[in-house]
Write an enzyme that holds these catalytic residues in place. Sequence first.
Site, short mmCIF file in Angstrom:
data_model
loop_
_atom_site.label_atom_id
_atom_site.label_comp_id
_atom_site.label_asym_id
_atom_site.label_seq_id
_atom_site.Cartn_x
_atom_site.Cartn_y
_atom_site.Cartn_z
N HIS A 54 -41.44 4.49 12.86
CA HIS A 54 -40.04 4.82 13.03
C HIS A 54 -39.44 3.37 13.38
O HIS A 54 -40.07 2.20 13.66
CB HIS A 54 -39.68 5.87 14.00
N HIS A 56 -37.61 2.30 16.09
CA HIS A 56 -37.62 1.71 17.40
C HIS A 56 -38.17 0.42 17.50
O HIS A 56 -39.15 0.03 17.02
CB HIS A 56 -38.35 2.83 18.40
N ASP A 58 -39.88 -1.18 19.72
CA ASP A 58 -41.21 -1.43 20.13
C ASP A 58 -42.19 -1.04 19.11
O ASP A 58 -43.50 -1.16 19.37
CB ASP A 58 -41.53 -0.64 21.41
N HIS A 59 -41.86 -0.94 17.86
CA HIS A 59 -42.70 -0.42 16.82
C HIS A 59 -42.35 -1.43 15.55
O HIS A 59 -43.19 -1.48 14.84
CB HIS A 59 -42.39 1.16 16.35
N HIS A 112 -38.02 12.86 17.36
CA HIS A 112 -38.05 11.62 18.19
C HIS A 112 -37.20 10.67 17.64
O HIS A 112 -36.18 10.32 18.40
CB HIS A 112 -39.36 11.14 18.26
N ASP A 131 -44.54 7.99 17.79
CA ASP A 131 -44.10 8.64 19.03
C ASP A 131 -43.70 9.74 18.93
O ASP A 131 -42.89 10.64 19.88
CB ASP A 131 -42.76 7.65 19.62
N HIS A 169 -48.43 4.90 22.16
CA HIS A 169 -48.34 4.55 23.47
C HIS A 169 -49.46 4.85 24.01
O HIS A 169 -50.16 6.08 23.85
CB HIS A 169 -47.21 4.84 24.15
FE FE Z 1 -42.40 3.84 21.28
ZN ZN Z 2 -40.17 5.49 19.83
#
Ligand code: FE
Ligand code: ZN
Length: 239
Positions: A54, A56, A58-59, A112, A131, A169
């Site tokens: 996805h 985001h 942090d990905h 999400h 996530d 995570h």
């Molecule tokens: Fe994340």
């Molecule tokens: Zn995420």
Amino acid sequence: MKVEIIKCLQDNYSYLIIDEQTNEACVIDPSEANPIINYCEKNDVRPKYILNTHHHFDHVGGNQEIKDKYSSVVLGFKGDKDRIPGIDLLLEDQQIWKTGNFETKITHIPGHTRGHISYYFFNEKIIFSGDTLFSLGCGKIFEGTYDEMYESLSKFKNLPLDTKIYCGHEYTLQNSKFCIKHDPSNQKLINKMLEIKKKINNGTPTLPSTLKDELECNIFLRANNIRSFSKLRDLKDNF
Ligand code: FE
Ligand code: ZN
């Protein structure tokens, strides 16, 4: 094929699935470029593909830098084509993407985010769940509905029980505390928590989990109707 777990940022995991015959790899969700590049340089691995679950940050934070360095091809859901940096290949729900020895099935699992997908390497029985499904938890519902998230989680339930689950995570310990609060007599969960604590104390990842463990211990997969799922999700937000 082997999977290498790469710790990124605070509590993210990126993964390399490496074809040991060619030393070519797919990077799953590079949160940042440096830890991936360091591993690849040290081990003579070439990250030919970047697979995003996805959009985001942090990905996808490492997408562009890795792509620039290795001319990697970036894959992501077609609906996220405007928000996944460097995206080249647009994936669809239920598509099978195959190249060389890599073969993976894409499933659209919104909740999400609108465009969240999973990658199931069915020959190896390995799934990258981003996530959406965490070990002993599930992702926050940012863009979707409770129904979508419930439906998305249920899509994992028919995979083989020994499927290995790699998520985005290291939230397992904190998640386990929520599960045990609402399922205090679950002996399988009590046993899994002992293993988890051991791993955390040793500084090793609690992942991968297995579908069997998650079906037995993850309160969000054990919720068998949308009402109890939604209630748990709300409680978890304030846990
Ligand atoms: Fe994340
Ligand atoms: Zn995420």
